[in-house]
Motif scaffolding. Sequence first.
Motif, PDB file in Angstrom:
ATOM      1  N   ASN A   3      26.305  13.656  31.640  1.00 22.95           N
ATOM      2  CA  ASN A   3      24.843  13.981  31.869  1.00 22.95           C
ATOM      3  C   ASN A   3      24.632  14.905  32.801  1.00 22.95           C
ATOM      4  O   ASN A   3      23.587  15.649  32.895  1.00 22.95           O
ATOM      5  CB  ASN A   3      24.708  12.234  32.612  1.00 22.95           C
ATOM      6  N   SER A   4      25.634  15.725  34.038  1.00 23.91           N
ATOM      7  CA  SER A   4      25.809  16.452  34.413  1.00 23.91           C
ATOM      8  C   SER A   4      25.777  18.260  34.142  1.00 23.91           C
ATOM      9  O   SER A   4      25.904  19.099  34.842  1.00 23.91           O
ATOM     10  CB  SER A   4      27.028  16.541  35.977  1.00 23.91           C
ATOM     11  N   MET A   5      26.427  18.092  33.031  1.00 22.09           N
ATOM     12  CA  MET A   5      26.717  19.112  31.735  1.00 22.09           C
ATOM     13  C   MET A   5      25.384  19.402  31.946  1.00 22.09           C
ATOM     14  O   MET A   5      24.929  21.143  30.864  1.00 22.09           O
ATOM     15  CB  MET A   5      27.416  18.856  30.861  1.00 22.09           C
ATOM     16  N   ILE A   6      23.965  18.608  31.657  1.00 21.13           N
ATOM     17  CA  ILE A   6      22.820  19.728  30.240  1.00 21.13           C
ATOM     18  C   ILE A   6      22.770  21.669  31.565  1.00 21.13           C
ATOM     19  O   ILE A   6      22.183  21.712  30.939  1.00 21.13           O
ATOM     20  CB  ILE A   6      21.835  18.191  30.601  1.00 21.13           C
ATOM     21  N   PRO A   7      22.196  21.610  32.732  1.00 20.69           N
ATOM     22  CA  PRO A   7      21.667  22.460  33.666  1.00 20.69           C
ATOM     23  C   PRO A   7      22.639  23.285  33.417  1.00 20.69           C
ATOM     24  O   PRO A   7      22.176  24.520  33.796  1.00 20.69           O
ATOM     25  CB  PRO A   7      21.952  21.668  34.947  1.00 20.69           C
ATOM     26  N   VAL A   8      24.310  22.515  33.591  1.00 22.87           N
ATOM     27  CA  VAL A   8      25.533  24.280  33.904  1.00 22.87           C
ATOM     28  C   VAL A   8      25.212  24.383  32.425  1.00 22.87           C
ATOM     29  O   VAL A   8      25.282  25.980  32.328  1.00 22.87           O
ATOM     30  CB  VAL A   8      27.072  22.795  34.088  1.00 22.87           C
ATOM     31  N   VAL A   9      25.561  23.783  31.055  1.00 33.59           N
ATOM     32  CA  VAL A   9      25.183  24.369  29.735  1.00 33.59           C
ATOM     33  C   VAL A   9      24.456  25.658  29.852  1.00 33.59           C
ATOM     34  O   VAL A   9      24.628  26.411  29.403  1.00 33.59           O
ATOM     35  CB  VAL A   9      24.945  23.491  28.699  1.00 33.59           C
ATOM     36  N   ALA A  51      22.434  32.210  21.743  1.00 30.92           N
ATOM     37  CA  ALA A  51      23.046  31.778  23.410  1.00 30.92           C
ATOM     38  C   ALA A  51      22.733  30.453  23.048  1.00 30.92           C
ATOM     39  O   ALA A  51      22.734  29.707  23.214  1.00 30.92           O
ATOM     40  CB  ALA A  51      23.905  32.250  23.746  1.00 30.92           C
ATOM     41  N   ASN A  52      20.840  30.968  22.950  1.00 30.86           N
ATOM     42  CA  ASN A  52      20.528  30.218  24.239  1.00 30.86           C
ATOM     43  C   ASN A  52      19.674  28.662  22.825  1.00 30.86           C
ATOM     44  O   ASN A  52      19.466  27.502  23.214  1.00 30.86           O
ATOM     45  CB  ASN A  52      18.902  30.059  24.171  1.00 30.86           C
ATOM     46  N   LEU A  53      19.797  29.189  21.709  1.00 28.11           N
ATOM     47  CA  LEU A  53      19.523  28.153  20.815  1.00 28.11           C
ATOM     48  C   LEU A  53      21.185  27.156  20.520  1.00 28.11           C
ATOM     49  O   LEU A  53      20.328  26.224  20.784  1.00 28.11           O
ATOM     50  CB  LEU A  53      19.271  28.943  18.780  1.00 28.11           C
ATOM     51  N   LEU A  54      21.891  27.408  20.822  1.00 31.13           N
ATOM     52  CA  LEU A  54      23.436  27.114  20.085  1.00 31.13           C
ATOM     53  C   LEU A  54      23.079  26.050  21.519  1.00 31.13           C
ATOM     54  O   LEU A  54      23.314  24.637  21.817  1.00 31.13           O
ATOM     55  CB  LEU A  54      24.459  27.400  20.773  1.00 31.13           C
ATOM     56  N   VAL A  55      22.185  26.209  22.966  1.00 31.41           N
ATOM     57  CA  VAL A  55      22.632  25.516  23.793  1.00 31.41           C
ATOM     58  C   VAL A  55      21.171  24.810  23.370  1.00 31.41           C
ATOM     59  O   VAL A  55      21.660  23.210  24.470  1.00 31.41           O
ATOM     60  CB  VAL A  55      22.051  26.922  25.351  1.00 31.41           C
ATOM     61  N   ASP A  56      20.265  24.652  23.676  1.00 30.32           N
ATOM     62  CA  ASP A  56      19.258  23.867  23.135  1.00 30.32           C
ATOM     63  C   ASP A  56      20.099  22.679  22.020  1.00 30.32           C
ATOM     64  O   ASP A  56      19.899  21.574  22.415  1.00 30.32           O
ATOM     65  CB  ASP A  56      17.711  24.443  22.167  1.00 30.32           C
ATOM     66  N   LEU A  57      21.099  22.921  20.850  1.00 33.41           N
ATOM     67  CA  LEU A  57      21.504  22.120  19.539  1.00 33.41           C
ATOM     68  C   LEU A  57      22.461  21.448  20.566  1.00 33.41           C
ATOM     69  O   LEU A  57      22.481  20.394  19.873  1.00 33.41           O
ATOM     70  CB  LEU A  57      21.569  23.102  18.728  1.00 33.41           C
ATOM     71  N   LEU A  58      23.326  21.608  22.070  1.00 29.03           N
ATOM     72  CA  LEU A  58      24.459  21.104  22.071  1.00 29.03           C
ATOM     73  C   LEU A  58      23.496  20.324  23.490  1.00 29.03           C
ATOM     74  O   LEU A  58      23.989  18.720  23.885  1.00 29.03           O
ATOM     75  CB  LEU A  58      25.142  22.004  22.975  1.00 29.03           C
TER      76      LEU A  58
END
Length: 309
Positions: A228-234, A290-297
Amino acid sequence: MIRYLLRRLLQTIPVLIGTTLLVYYMVFALPGDPIAALFRDKQPPQSVIDDLRNQYHLDEPFWIQYGAFLVNLLTLNLGNDFTQQPVASTLARIFPVTAMLAVEALIIQAVFGVTFGLIAGLRRGRVFDSTVLVVSLIVIAIPTFVLGFVFQLVFGVRLGWAKPTVGANADWAALVLPATVLGLASFAYVLRLTRASVIENKKADYVLTASAKGLSGPRLVLTHILRNSMIPVVTYLGANLGSLMGGAVVIEGIFNVPGVGNKLYQAVLRGEGPTVVIIVSVLVLVFVVANLLVDLLYAWLDPRIRYDK
């Protein structure tokens, strides 16, 4: 999900048009004559100069030049640069080098930044936490070009742990030193962002509930706190991938990396508007993807996030 993907892909069209228009105008507004800069002190026949001006539409107004560029871009006709080298073949040669450099820097900053940030967040207020905070501040404060020259001298020349310059044979091993320098500043931000997010999630109700039920150790840390801490990091890492590729100009110059940064710098000096805009367009596409992949992640990191609506 499909509707979301289509909507995001359609949003890239105005982004690309706006970016290319702005960059092309800035290159167009640069003072000087690019044809004269190309030949320097050697004066070619006037017929050669006229042919080059006609070939690159330099004798046309700005909107005619930009319109011709858009038509060529849509038809995938990238043309030649001012040295008569095909832009497509040049990109095919230099883009993988910068991509390797950026990905290697991203891996370095992600692995070490998340690991150190996680440990610092779990050990808040202890010696390790205080040490990494001080080190991260020092790294942020030192300019990238200074770190580049220091690492090149110490680890490349004095200790011989890595090649001080990359040269034509750019592979993963040769790019370790410049990738480390490129990723160091972002590593400090990733570390501090992970630390702050871990400290915040340690106090969350779901973590306290899981701990009260007897869950402890690596499962509690990895599944409930770190995930749950990875969302801002990703989010930061995804946006930073485009920045790493576009911001590698200085590092590629210091370590003689034959990548996009060097080519972009030379194209700006020569006033090659189409070449500059094509390179920037590719970097914009990398940033958008890259931002699209982040949104899907996000949906994998937090199952509450859905893109169905």
